[in-house]
Write a protein that holds these residues in place. Structure first.
Motif, PDB file in Angstrom:
ATOM      1  N   ASP B   5      10.149  -6.809   3.266  1.00  0.00           N
ATOM      2  CA  ASP B   5       9.091  -6.324   3.818  1.00  0.00           C
ATOM      3  C   ASP B   5       9.157  -4.760   3.628  1.00  0.00           C
ATOM      4  O   ASP B   5       9.950  -4.002   4.080  1.00  0.00           O
ATOM      5  N   LEU B   6       8.296  -4.202   2.804  1.00  0.00           N
ATOM      6  CA  LEU B   6       8.119  -2.781   2.654  1.00  0.00           C
ATOM      7  C   LEU B   6       7.037  -2.140   3.006  1.00  0.00           C
ATOM      8  O   LEU B   6       5.888  -2.731   3.470  1.00  0.00           O
ATOM      9  N   GLU B   7       7.316  -0.990   3.873  1.00  0.00           N
ATOM     10  CA  GLU B   7       6.022  -0.162   4.378  1.00  0.00           C
ATOM     11  C   GLU B   7       5.546   0.859   3.470  1.00  0.00           C
ATOM     12  O   GLU B   7       6.518   1.789   3.153  1.00  0.00           O
ATOM     13  N   TYR B   8       4.551   1.382   3.493  1.00  0.00           N
ATOM     14  CA  TYR B   8       3.905   2.507   2.655  1.00  0.00           C
ATOM     15  C   TYR B   8       4.532   3.629   3.389  1.00  0.00           C
ATOM     16  O   TYR B   8       4.381   3.822   4.666  1.00  0.00           O
ATOM     17  N   PRO B   9       5.063   4.944   2.706  1.00  0.00           N
ATOM     18  CA  PRO B   9       5.492   5.869   3.375  1.00  0.00           C
ATOM     19  C   PRO B   9       4.566   6.721   4.352  1.00  0.00           C
ATOM     20  O   PRO B   9       3.168   6.845   3.730  1.00  0.00           O
ATOM     21  N   LYS B  10       4.653   7.085   5.293  1.00  0.00           N
ATOM     22  CA  LYS B  10       3.601   7.900   6.171  1.00  0.00           C
ATOM     23  C   LYS B  10       3.903   9.408   6.536  1.00  0.00           C
ATOM     24  O   LYS B  10       4.886   9.781   6.487  1.00  0.00           O
ATOM     25  N   GLU B  11       2.641  10.128   6.275  1.00  0.00           N
ATOM     26  CA  GLU B  11       2.755  11.565   6.552  1.00  0.00           C
ATOM     27  C   GLU B  11       1.672  11.981   7.392  1.00  0.00           C
ATOM     28  O   GLU B  11       0.725  11.265   7.686  1.00  0.00           O
ATOM     29  N   HIS B  13      -0.788  13.596   7.312  1.00  0.00           N
ATOM     30  CA  HIS B  13      -2.163  13.902   6.887  1.00  0.00           C
ATOM     31  C   HIS B  13      -2.837  12.128   6.841  1.00  0.00           C
ATOM     32  O   HIS B  13      -4.083  12.152   6.826  1.00  0.00           O
ATOM     33  N   ASN B  14      -2.032  11.282   6.993  1.00  0.00           N
ATOM     34  CA  ASN B  14      -2.512   9.910   6.822  1.00  0.00           C
ATOM     35  C   ASN B  14      -3.270   9.630   8.114  1.00  0.00           C
ATOM     36  O   ASN B  14      -2.827   9.991   9.096  1.00  0.00           O
ATOM     37  N   THR B  15      -4.653   9.081   8.018  1.00  0.00           N
ATOM     38  CA  THR B  15      -5.272   8.646   9.298  1.00  0.00           C
ATOM     39  C   THR B  15      -5.133   7.199   9.433  1.00  0.00           C
ATOM     40  O   THR B  15      -5.575   6.502   8.837  1.00  0.00           O
ATOM     41  N   LYS B  17      -5.452   3.944  11.116  1.00  0.00           N
ATOM     42  CA  LYS B  17      -6.338   3.256  12.097  1.00  0.00           C
ATOM     43  C   LYS B  17      -5.929   2.002  11.982  1.00  0.00           C
ATOM     44  O   LYS B  17      -5.140   1.477  11.419  1.00  0.00           O
ATOM     45  N   TYR B  19      -6.227  -2.098  11.337  1.00  0.00           N
ATOM     46  CA  TYR B  19      -6.884  -2.963  10.425  1.00  0.00           C
ATOM     47  C   TYR B  19      -6.470  -4.304  10.709  1.00  0.00           C
ATOM     48  O   TYR B  19      -5.342  -4.510  11.231  1.00  0.00           O
TER      49      TYR B  19
END
Lengths: 238, 238
Positions: B5-11, B13-15, B17, B19
């Motif tokens: 399982d991979l997760e998208y890198p977060k920074e 500026h990412n809002t 919410k 889902y």
């Protein structure tokens, strides 16, 4: 042009309601960063997508934060044939991205995205084809940019797996063949169009095709027999 | 098991919410009719799907009409390389179905659906594998049935197509190679699992693989050069 549209047969018992058909349209996409072109997949990138973008879809993106959108892609890498149908499955890779889409209006960014997407389909194609675009082409082509909020991916590799009960049953194991059928995509021999006047298939295409085909086959065959996932603390059971 | 399982890198500026991640899960499906098993694709069929069906998803289907659901599938059959990137595209087949999903509870219908789905992955596999299912397998396996309300499909075949302006430009036509790269899926050489004790790969699998591979290649190569869509009164422009 030669596009075929088919409709699902309708009968009286079908409850036909209004759906938003815009919601699911196949599009071509590529991750990139216009502000930081050297960014790679380990960074936060935007998704640029191209496809038929209707006036209605464009209008939907005209909110301050853009249109909430889900983008998904998946590919099958193998069929897992186990002792019992209930342990059958696929080797696969799948990804889901959640974000907000806007239509790209800055001409420089639009050009960046078009080149990015074109060269993703076939390397170097942008330079080998007739470019730059005309004003008419720029006006007629829409590109959407998705700012990614979150996303996830799943990858399944390795041989099939069976439960203890079946593994301990010699009779079953002698009767049922178990293994993996690798599944991969092949780029076939290019077929020249009737109106072609160029002398030969571009070298880039010839080499890229060979490389892509070899990589795809090798990956599916390796994934068929070997668990390629890194060690994890907790593992799912299938 | 070996699932990654991979997760998208977060920074910052990412809002991020909330889902509904349940909304997009790859599943295996097959069209069929439990009440009229001899019905074919020209008839109104139900879609049986199998995959990870969580308690939450099951609950969502517990409304009188079921959970509104969209199912889509698409496949690429060729890369269309035209004179200008703006006429590039794909040969493809894609389908979208809209319907209402419920979890199948009738044991006979569940068994019907499981056999239907298994034999869709590999013909005759239900009989060649260890069946019938145990009570535990029946309880642990969930199948959803989608009553289709409406749906549509698109098919694009044939060579690339260019605009008049480029077609009349000899210099461009002598420089840019135009044609189609056929794209098709291959079922590779079966890889036996370490715990296999059966003597040989089932004949059904060997023959089916050969047939499927030949059909896939032939279709993509034919679609690369020929418009396979029936005549239409009105045609789209791409």
């Amino acid at each position: 042009m030669p596009r075929q549209d088919l409709e699902y047969p309708k009968e009286a018992h079908n409850t036909v309601k209004r759906y938003n058909h815009l919601a699911t349209i196949p599009m071509i996409g590529q991750m990139g960063s216009f502000d930081r072109p050297s960014a790679d997949l380990g960074d936060v990138l935007d998704l640029y997508i191209h496809g038929y973008i209707s006036a209605r879809l464009t209008n939907l993106t005209r909110t301050p934060s853009g249109l909430p959108i889900t983008v998904s892609a998946s590919t099958v890498d193998g069929l897992l044939l186990s002792l019992t149908p209930f342990s059958h499955g696929y080797n696969f890779r799948s990804a889901v991205l959640f974000g907000h889409a806007t239509v790209v209006t800055d001409p420089a960014e639009k050009l960046y995205a078009m080149e990015l997407i074109t060269n993703k389909v076939v390397p170097n194609r942008w330079n080998e084809a007739r470019t730059p675009p005309t004003a008419g082409e720029m006006a007629a082509t829409a590109v959407m940019k998705v700012k990614i909020d979150t996303g996830s991916a799943k990858v399944r590799t390795g041989p099939p797996k069976d439960d203890k009960g079946d593994l301990e049953n010699e009779e079953v194991r002698e009767k049922v063949w178990v293994g993996t059928v690798p599944v991969y995509t092949v780029l076939g021999e290019p077929k020249v169009a009737e109106y072609n006047l160029a002398e030969e298939v571009p070298k880039t295409l010839v080499e890229w095709r060979k490389e892509v085909n070899q990589d795809a086959k090798e990956y599916a065959e390796l994934a068929a027999v070997k668990n390629l996932a890194p060690e994890k603390k907790k593992q799912d059971d299938n």
